[in-house]
Scaffold this motif. Structure first.
Motif, PDB file in Angstrom:
ATOM      1  N   CYS A 130       0.812  -1.224   0.000  1.00  0.00           N
ATOM      2  CA  CYS A 130       0.000   0.000   0.000  1.00  0.00           C
ATOM      3  C   CYS A 130       0.843   1.272   0.000  1.00  0.00           C
ATOM      4  N   PRO A 131       1.863   1.410   0.873  1.00  0.00           N
ATOM      5  CA  PRO A 131       2.683   2.633   0.799  1.00  0.00           C
ATOM      6  C   PRO A 131       3.375   2.816  -0.543  1.00  0.00           C
ATOM      7  N   VAL A 132       3.915   1.731  -1.123  1.00  0.00           N
ATOM      8  CA  VAL A 132       4.615   1.852  -2.405  1.00  0.00           C
ATOM      9  C   VAL A 132       3.656   2.277  -3.513  1.00  0.00           C
ATOM     10  N   LEU A 133       2.485   1.649  -3.584  1.00  0.00           N
ATOM     11  CA  LEU A 133       1.512   1.997  -4.612  1.00  0.00           C
ATOM     12  C   LEU A 133       1.002   3.424  -4.445  1.00  0.00           C
ATOM     13  N   LEU A 134       0.729   3.828  -3.214  1.00  0.00           N
ATOM     14  CA  LEU A 134       0.227   5.181  -2.977  1.00  0.00           C
ATOM     15  C   LEU A 134       1.282   6.230  -3.296  1.00  0.00           C
ATOM     16  N   ILE A 135       2.537   5.971  -2.923  1.00  0.00           N
ATOM     17  CA  ILE A 135       3.613   6.907  -3.256  1.00  0.00           C
ATOM     18  C   ILE A 135       3.787   7.008  -4.766  1.00  0.00           C
ATOM     19  N   ALA A 136       3.707   5.870  -5.469  1.00  0.00           N
ATOM     20  CA  ALA A 136       3.833   5.891  -6.929  1.00  0.00           C
ATOM     21  C   ALA A 136       2.680   6.668  -7.568  1.00  0.00           C
ATOM     22  N   LEU A 137       1.457   6.417  -7.120  1.00  0.00           N
ATOM     23  CA  LEU A 137       0.306   7.146  -7.660  1.00  0.00           C
ATOM     24  C   LEU A 137       0.402   8.638  -7.367  1.00  0.00           C
ATOM     25  N   PHE A 138       0.816   8.973  -6.151  1.00  0.00           N
ATOM     26  CA  PHE A 138       0.961  10.377  -5.773  1.00  0.00           C
ATOM     27  C   PHE A 138       2.032  11.056  -6.623  1.00  0.00           C
ATOM     28  N   PHE A 139       3.147  10.372  -6.844  1.00  0.00           N
ATOM     29  CA  PHE A 139       4.232  10.911  -7.656  1.00  0.00           C
ATOM     30  C   PHE A 139       3.783  11.124  -9.108  1.00  0.00           C
ATOM     31  N   PHE A 140       3.131  10.126  -9.691  1.00  0.00           N
ATOM     32  CA  PHE A 140       2.668  10.248 -11.073  1.00  0.00           C
ATOM     33  C   PHE A 140       1.594  11.316 -11.217  1.00  0.00           C
ATOM     34  N   TYR A 141       0.764  11.493 -10.192  1.00  0.00           N
ATOM     35  CA  TYR A 141      -0.243  12.549 -10.240  1.00  0.00           C
ATOM     36  C   TYR A 141       0.417  13.921 -10.274  1.00  0.00           C
ATOM     37  N   ILE A 142       1.426  14.134  -9.426  1.00  0.00           N
ATOM     38  CA  ILE A 142       2.132  15.411  -9.396  1.00  0.00           C
ATOM     39  C   ILE A 142       2.850  15.658 -10.718  1.00  0.00           C
ATOM     40  N   VAL A 143       3.548  14.632 -11.234  1.00  0.00           N
ATOM     41  CA  VAL A 143       4.266  14.779 -12.500  1.00  0.00           C
ATOM     42  C   VAL A 143       3.296  15.067 -13.642  1.00  0.00           C
ATOM     43  N   ASN A 144       2.184  14.347 -13.681  1.00  0.00           N
ATOM     44  CA  ASN A 144       1.196  14.562 -14.737  1.00  0.00           C
ATOM     45  C   ASN A 144       0.585  15.950 -14.647  1.00  0.00           C
ATOM     46  N   TYR A 145       0.386  16.431 -13.426  1.00  0.00           N
ATOM     47  CA  TYR A 145      -0.188  17.775 -13.247  1.00  0.00           C
ATOM     48  C   TYR A 145       0.796  18.852 -13.697  1.00  0.00           C
ATOM     49  N   ILE A 146       2.086  18.637 -13.400  1.00  0.00           N
ATOM     50  CA  ILE A 146       3.099  19.627 -13.794  1.00  0.00           C
ATOM     51  C   ILE A 146       3.331  19.608 -15.299  1.00  0.00           C
ATOM     52  N   LEU A 147       3.500  18.402 -15.861  1.00  0.00           N
ATOM     53  CA  LEU A 147       3.771  18.299 -17.294  1.00  0.00           C
ATOM     54  C   LEU A 147       2.541  18.603 -18.141  1.00  0.00           C
ATOM     55  N   GLY A 148       1.375  18.529 -17.540  1.00  0.00           N
ATOM     56  CA  GLY A 148       0.160  18.796 -18.308  1.00  0.00           C
ATOM     57  C   GLY A 148      -0.032  20.247 -18.673  1.00  0.00           C
ATOM     58  N   GLY A 149       0.753  21.139 -18.061  1.00  0.00           N
ATOM     59  CA  GLY A 149       0.624  22.562 -18.367  1.00  0.00           C
ATOM     60  C   GLY A 149      -0.596  23.167 -17.703  1.00  0.00           C
ATOM     61  N   THR A 150      -1.146  24.187 -18.329  1.00  0.00           N
ATOM     62  CA  THR A 150      -2.303  24.882 -17.782  1.00  0.00           C
ATOM     63  C   THR A 150      -3.525  23.972 -17.794  1.00  0.00           C
ATOM     64  N   PRO A 151      -4.249  23.886 -16.695  1.00  0.00           N
ATOM     65  CA  PRO A 151      -5.450  23.037 -16.670  1.00  0.00           C
ATOM     66  C   PRO A 151      -6.462  23.467 -17.726  1.00  0.00           C
ATOM     67  N   THR A 152      -7.114  22.502 -18.318  1.00  0.00           N
ATOM     68  CA  THR A 152      -8.090  22.769 -19.380  1.00  0.00           C
ATOM     69  C   THR A 152      -9.452  22.199 -19.013  1.00  0.00           C
ATOM     70  N   TYR A 153     -10.454  22.636 -19.755  1.00  0.00           N
ATOM     71  CA  TYR A 153     -11.811  22.145 -19.556  1.00  0.00           C
ATOM     72  C   TYR A 153     -12.541  22.141 -20.895  1.00  0.00           C
TER      73      TYR A 153
END
Length: 215
Positions: A130-153
């Motif tokens: 659980c800690p490894v999976l949650l840390i990986a998901l949290f890390f990928f979420y942050i990276v995806n949010y940063i690399l995604g640029g300006t939020p869109t809708y």
């Protein structure tokens, strides 16, 4: 093939949705009112009044979703209101219970409640998986949010008659940041409050000890 009495089934379907929403809100309101009653000011109020005020606040908050721009506000809350905060809070809970509180003490608590300790499967899940999976998901979420640029809708273009992708304006981006911060700020703020309270209590205890020795 159509079912007989379609009007009856449509009414029953929306009654089911209504009852489903009421059942979900019972848990949500209880999750809000239970910690509120720990405060001295709120604890003096009756449970009915607290529940009524919380429901009234949720009603007023939900009115914004019924406006012409309500779908866009709903999209912001749906995309940014729970994903980040849930990952962060659950990660902190797993680390706190497994490593700070201690897995042995947690096992003892489960034994007191159920009469037996959890097997090795649950220990591996709590300590490693659980800690490894949650840390990986949290890390990928942050990276995806940063690399995604300006939020869109997705915005509806009535001239073209279709949806098109647009970037959130500055006030929308500021609101998204405030929404993310507000949903996770309870943990560091409460930790800071407990730390300051214990430090203040320790200083008072030290002063009483020094005064007792001096007398």
């Amino acid at each position: 093939m159509n079912m007989p009495l379609p009007q009856l089934w449509s009414v029953l379907y929306f009654i089911m949705l209504l009852l489903l929403g009421v059942g979900s809100m019972l848990g949500n309101v209880t999750a809000i009112t239970t910690p509120l009653q720990d405060f001295k000011v709120v604890s003096r109020m009756s449970s009915e009044l607290i529940n009524g005020l919380v429901c009234l606040f949720c009603l007023l908050l939900g009115l914004g979703f019924t406006t012409r721009s309500g779908n866009y506000w709903f999209t912001i809350f749906n995309d940014y209101g729970a994903t980040f905060s849930l990952l962060f809070i659950v990660l902190i809970e797993v680390i706190t219970v497994s490593y700070i509180y201690g897995i042995r003490r947690f096992e003892k608590d489960i034994e007191d409640m159920l009469g037996h300790r959890p097997n090795w499967y649950w220990k591996i899940m709590w300590l490693i998986v659980c800690p490894v999976l949650l840390i990986a998901l949290f890390f990928f979420y942050i990276v995806n949010y940063i690399l995604g640029g300006t939020p869109t809708y997705q915005a509806w273009n009535k001239e073209l008659g279709k949806s098109e992708v647009k970037e959130y304006p500055v006030f929308g981006q500021v609101f998204i940041v405030l929404l993310l911060v507000s949903s996770v700020s309870c943990l560091p703020l409460m930790a800071l409050y407990v730390f300051c309270r214990k430090r203040k209590h320790g200083e008072h205890k030290r002063q009483r000890t020094v005064s007792t020795i001096s007398t």
